[in-house]
Design a protein around this motif. Structure first.
Motif, PDB file in Angstrom:
ATOM      1  N   GLY A 105       0.823  -1.213   0.000  1.00  0.00           N
ATOM      2  CA  GLY A 105       0.000   0.000   0.000  1.00  0.00           C
ATOM      3  C   GLY A 105       0.849   1.251   0.000  1.00  0.00           C
ATOM      4  O   GLY A 105       0.576   2.203  -0.735  1.00  0.00           O
ATOM      5  N   LEU A 106       1.907   1.282   0.813  1.00  0.00           N
ATOM      6  CA  LEU A 106       2.779   2.446   0.836  1.00  0.00           C
ATOM      7  C   LEU A 106       3.544   2.592  -0.477  1.00  0.00           C
ATOM      8  O   LEU A 106       3.823   3.704  -0.912  1.00  0.00           O
ATOM      9  N   THR A 107       3.863   1.481  -1.108  1.00  0.00           N
ATOM     10  CA  THR A 107       4.528   1.550  -2.401  1.00  0.00           C
ATOM     11  C   THR A 107       3.610   2.189  -3.426  1.00  0.00           C
ATOM     12  O   THR A 107       4.037   3.049  -4.205  1.00  0.00           O
ATOM     13  N   ILE A 108       2.350   1.815  -3.415  1.00  0.00           N
ATOM     14  CA  ILE A 108       1.392   2.381  -4.368  1.00  0.00           C
ATOM     15  C   ILE A 108       1.203   3.869  -4.094  1.00  0.00           C
ATOM     16  O   ILE A 108       1.189   4.682  -5.019  1.00  0.00           O
ATOM     17  N   VAL A 109       1.073   4.231  -2.817  1.00  0.00           N
ATOM     18  CA  VAL A 109       0.902   5.648  -2.474  1.00  0.00           C
ATOM     19  C   VAL A 109       2.133   6.448  -2.884  1.00  0.00           C
ATOM     20  O   VAL A 109       2.020   7.541  -3.440  1.00  0.00           O
ATOM     21  N   GLY A 110       3.310   5.917  -2.620  1.00  0.00           N
ATOM     22  CA  GLY A 110       4.539   6.605  -3.023  1.00  0.00           C
ATOM     23  C   GLY A 110       4.633   6.745  -4.529  1.00  0.00           C
ATOM     24  O   GLY A 110       5.028   7.802  -5.056  1.00  0.00           O
ATOM     25  N   TYR A 111       4.237   5.714  -5.232  1.00  0.00           N
ATOM     26  CA  TYR A 111       4.264   5.737  -6.696  1.00  0.00           C
ATOM     27  C   TYR A 111       3.301   6.794  -7.229  1.00  0.00           C
ATOM     28  O   TYR A 111       3.657   7.603  -8.075  1.00  0.00           O
ATOM     29  N   VAL A 112       2.082   6.811  -6.691  1.00  0.00           N
ATOM     30  CA  VAL A 112       1.070   7.773  -7.154  1.00  0.00           C
ATOM     31  C   VAL A 112       1.496   9.198  -6.823  1.00  0.00           C
ATOM     32  O   VAL A 112       1.250  10.122  -7.592  1.00  0.00           O
ATOM     33  N   LEU A 169       9.959  -0.426   1.789  1.00  0.00           N
ATOM     34  CA  LEU A 169      10.801  -0.760   2.938  1.00  0.00           C
ATOM     35  C   LEU A 169      10.422   0.053   4.165  1.00  0.00           C
ATOM     36  O   LEU A 169      10.429  -0.460   5.280  1.00  0.00           O
ATOM     37  N   ALA A 170      10.068   1.313   3.959  1.00  0.00           N
ATOM     38  CA  ALA A 170       9.644   2.148   5.086  1.00  0.00           C
ATOM     39  C   ALA A 170       8.350   1.586   5.687  1.00  0.00           C
ATOM     40  O   ALA A 170       8.183   1.564   6.903  1.00  0.00           O
ATOM     41  N   GLY A 171       7.451   1.142   4.845  1.00  0.00           N
ATOM     42  CA  GLY A 171       6.204   0.567   5.339  1.00  0.00           C
ATOM     43  C   GLY A 171       6.433  -0.721   6.103  1.00  0.00           C
ATOM     44  O   GLY A 171       5.844  -0.941   7.159  1.00  0.00           O
ATOM     45  N   LEU A 172       7.296  -1.575   5.595  1.00  0.00           N
ATOM     46  CA  LEU A 172       7.590  -2.823   6.296  1.00  0.00           C
ATOM     47  C   LEU A 172       8.292  -2.566   7.617  1.00  0.00           C
ATOM     48  O   LEU A 172       8.019  -3.226   8.612  1.00  0.00           O
ATOM     49  N   ALA A 173       9.189  -1.593   7.648  1.00  0.00           N
ATOM     50  CA  ALA A 173       9.883  -1.273   8.895  1.00  0.00           C
ATOM     51  C   ALA A 173       8.909  -0.713   9.913  1.00  0.00           C
ATOM     52  O   ALA A 173       8.975  -1.037  11.095  1.00  0.00           O
ATOM     53  N   ARG A 174       7.964   0.129   9.465  1.00  0.00           N
ATOM     54  CA  ARG A 174       6.993   0.717  10.384  1.00  0.00           C
ATOM     55  C   ARG A 174       6.096  -0.354  10.980  1.00  0.00           C
ATOM     56  O   ARG A 174       5.844  -0.376  12.173  1.00  0.00           O
ATOM     57  N   VAL A 175       5.637  -1.279  10.154  1.00  0.00           N
ATOM     58  CA  VAL A 175       4.736  -2.330  10.653  1.00  0.00           C
ATOM     59  C   VAL A 175       5.478  -3.277  11.574  1.00  0.00           C
ATOM     60  O   VAL A 175       4.960  -3.691  12.602  1.00  0.00           O
ATOM     61  N   SER A 176       6.723  -3.624  11.229  1.00  0.00           N
ATOM     62  CA  SER A 176       7.454  -4.578  12.068  1.00  0.00           C
ATOM     63  C   SER A 176       7.806  -3.971  13.423  1.00  0.00           C
ATOM     64  O   SER A 176       7.841  -4.677  14.421  1.00  0.00           O
ATOM     65  N   THR A 177       8.056  -2.660  13.500  1.00  0.00           N
ATOM     66  CA  THR A 177       8.334  -2.064  14.797  1.00  0.00           C
ATOM     67  C   THR A 177       7.055  -1.911  15.615  1.00  0.00           C
ATOM     68  O   THR A 177       7.102  -2.003  16.833  1.00  0.00           O
ATOM     69  N   LEU A 225      11.945   2.205  -1.651  1.00  0.00           N
ATOM     70  CA  LEU A 225      12.118   2.886  -0.374  1.00  0.00           C
ATOM     71  C   LEU A 225      10.797   3.043   0.363  1.00  0.00           C
ATOM     72  O   LEU A 225      10.737   2.906   1.590  1.00  0.00           O
ATOM     73  N   ALA A 226       9.723   3.322  -0.364  1.00  0.00           N
ATOM     74  CA  ALA A 226       8.411   3.440   0.276  1.00  0.00           C
ATOM     75  C   ALA A 226       7.979   2.094   0.845  1.00  0.00           C
ATOM     76  O   ALA A 226       7.450   2.021   1.961  1.00  0.00           O
TER      77      ALA A 226
END
Length: 98
Positions: free
Chosen positions: A25-32, A86-94, A83-84
């Motif tokens: 989802g964050l990848t799609i938002v970053g892309y858009v 990876l940021a989303g995965l890092a946020r969810v995992s923390t 990068l978007a």
């Protein structure tokens, strides 16, 4: 024992699926969000190249200028998407560890 392993497997898969969906989802938002900016930059580059004499521009295009611009634009979008994600995965995992 079997029920405990089943619960553990569901917990692991549930977290993985959630992280994957949020990252996508964050990848799609970053892309858009960044596609219009990248298109604007490429259009500005196109306008700047419009002032070059036709003969010089043809020689540059024969040398691969069009492919170079395409490769650079694609690399920029790929980096933004990764990068978007990876940021989303890092946020969810923390958030899952707290």
């Amino acid at each position: 024992m079997k029920a405990m392993l089943l619960k553990l497997g569901m917990w692991v898969l549930g977290g993985f699926i959630a992280r994957t969906l949020v990252g996508a989802g964050l990848t799609i938002v970053g892309y858009v969000a960044f596609v219009p900016l990248l298109e604007y930059g490429l259009n500005q580059l196109n306008n700047a190249l419009g002032g070059i004499a036709a003969d010089v521009l043809n020689v540059l295009l024969l040398g691969g200028l069009g492919e170079i611009i395409t490769i650079i634009g694609s690399a920029m979008m790929t980096k933004i998407s990764l990068l978007a994600g990876l940021a989303g995965l890092a946020r969810v995992s923390t958030q899952g560890n707290s």
